[in-house]
Design an enzyme around this catalytic site. Structure first.
Site, PDB file in Angstrom:
ATOM      1  N   TYR A 241     -35.744 -16.374  25.783  1.00  0.00           N
ATOM      2  CA  TYR A 241     -36.711 -17.132  26.567  1.00  0.00           C
ATOM      3  C   TYR A 241     -36.338 -17.143  28.049  1.00  0.00           C
ATOM      4  CZ  TYR A 241     -37.859 -18.967  21.902  1.00  0.00           C
ATOM      5  OH  TYR A 241     -38.193 -19.105  20.573  1.00  0.00           O
TER       6      TYR A 241
ATOM      7  N   SER B  36     -44.972 -22.698  16.638  1.00  0.00           N
ATOM      8  CA  SER B  36     -46.412 -22.599  16.921  1.00  0.00           C
ATOM      9  C   SER B  36     -47.236 -23.431  15.932  1.00  0.00           C
ATOM     10  CB  SER B  36     -46.871 -21.136  16.904  1.00  0.00           C
ATOM     11  OG  SER B  36     -46.262 -20.405  17.934  1.00  0.00           O
ATOM     12  N   PRO B  37     -46.900 -24.703  15.752  1.00  0.00           N
ATOM     13  CA  PRO B  37     -47.612 -25.523  14.763  1.00  0.00           C
ATOM     14  C   PRO B  37     -49.055 -25.826  15.141  1.00  0.00           C
ATOM     15  CG  PRO B  37     -46.105 -26.882  16.033  1.00  0.00           C
ATOM     16  CD  PRO B  37     -45.808 -25.454  16.403  1.00  0.00           C
TER      17      PRO B  37
ATOM     18  N   ARG C 176     -50.575 -21.889  19.049  1.00  0.00           N
ATOM     19  CA  ARG C 176     -50.592 -21.447  20.447  1.00  0.00           C
ATOM     20  C   ARG C 176     -51.787 -22.030  21.204  1.00  0.00           C
ATOM     21  NH1 ARG C 176     -46.541 -17.448  20.106  1.00  0.00           N
ATOM     22  NH2 ARG C 176     -46.388 -16.488  18.060  1.00  0.00           N
TER      23      ARG C 176
END
Length: 342
Positions: free
Chosen positions: A55, A206-207, A210
């Site tokens: 990241y 990514s619950p 997105r």
């Protein structure tokens, strides 16, 4: 904040995925804004913080390490390696490289420890399985680093049930981290049940899909040039127009549950099993608090059944990843023809 378990750790049921602060969805926010979000999460009771060497090519680990160093004893600090930014080509520009060789894993751990400003990482994942390297070799090196006291617990990301079992036979896996949401239900093809059987936490990234499941992302034509969603088939205009048709029903169910659409999406995950922990990411303190509110949402069996039916895999248009990125993951997929969103 309700608590759940990852290995020996008791953590907040909802964690914070820190990626958004430095990576993936366009230009990163300022360091000051990143610090505000991290400290607001801490103040709200979040104890599970998730970052990775990839990241921002290390920038996210440096931010998280700097901001949370003074609070190290209060948190469970998670990071990932085996997929990092490495200089490639004559110019030496950093590019994403998957490299699971034991020496590379050791190099990644040492670099992450430096950036995070700590002498041990609580939970360390293999970010992607390098299919050129037996999973036993990569995990074996992680286990050696654990024995040396540099890692407390081990995990994997985006692997299949078979690969998870192979790794778990080498060293106990505390967590599997993969995409899981109402529109990405590959977990239900095996890994979710395997994690329950083996006592492994399922950490769902990514619950809210997105931003899709927030109901606020209606136009996908204006993504930043560096936004990774530009390369994802579900976000192409044609597929997304079809996926938008599901959101009115989702909003209606959220009203029935007395919560926002984003909270409904995360509450649904929390109801999938006590071993499931969502890690939403955000750059906004306001959205952070909204996300954490999902922990108090209770859903009836009938409402859950209607959500399951609304977002049946065959209703989703477009694959999770394009062909290149799909080849890099090892997760089970729905059989071609049974679901357009494999």
């Amino acid at each position: 904040m309700p608590q759940r378990r990852i290995g020996a750790f008791e953590v907040s049921a909802i964690g914070l995925g820190c990626m958004n602060l430095s990576h993936a969805y366009g230009a990163p926010v300022s360091a000051e804004q990143g610090e505000r979000v991290l400290l607001a999460a801490l103040d709200a009771g979040v104890t599970l913080f998730d970052t990775a060497a990839l990241y921002g090519f290390g920038a996210n680990e440096s931010l998280v390490g700097r901001v949370l160093k003074a609070h190290r004893s209060r948190i469970t600090l998670c990071s990932k390696g085996g997929m990092t930014g490495q200089p490639v080509g004559p110019g030496g520009a950093l590019q994403r490289v998957i490299d699971g060789r034991p020496a590379s894993i050791r190099r990644d751990v040492e670099a992450s420890l430096q950036r995070l400003g700590t002498d041990v990482i609580d939970l360390y994942y293999l970010h992607r399985w390098d299919k050129q390297v037996p999973i036993e070799d990569s995990v074996g090196e992680m286990a050696r680093l654990q024995a040396e006291g540099k890692l407390r617990a081990l995990g994997l990301s985006e692997v299949s049930t078979a690969t998870l079992r192979r790794a778990h036979a080498v060293a106990p896996m505390a967590a599997l981290q993969s995409e899981y949401s109402l529109w990405s239900r590959n977990a239900e093809l095996g890994t979710l049940a395997a994690c329950s059987e083996l006592g492994i936490a399922y950490v769902a990234f990514s619950p809210v899909a997105r931003a899709y499941l927030t109901g606020t992302l209606r136009d996908v034509s204006g993504f930043d040039a560096k936004d990774i969603r530009r390369a994802m088939p579900r976000f192409t205009p044609g597929n997304y127009a079809n996926n938008l048709k599901l959101l009115d029903g989702h909003a209606e169910l959220a009203r029935e549950a007395g919560c926002t659409p984003a909270q409904l999406a995360m509450a649904w995950l929390l109801h999938r099993g006590p071993h499931v922990l969502p890690i939403p990411g955000t750059t906004s303190v306001e959205h952070l608090h909204e996300n954490l509110g999902a922990a108090s949402v209770r859903l009836s069996a009938d409402l859950i059944a209607r959500l399951d039916a609304l977002f049946a895999p065959q209703a989703i248009h477009g694959a999770r990843y394009n062909a290149t990125n799909s080849a890099e993951v090892d997760t089970e997929a729905f059989a071609e023809g049974s679901a357009p969103g494999a």
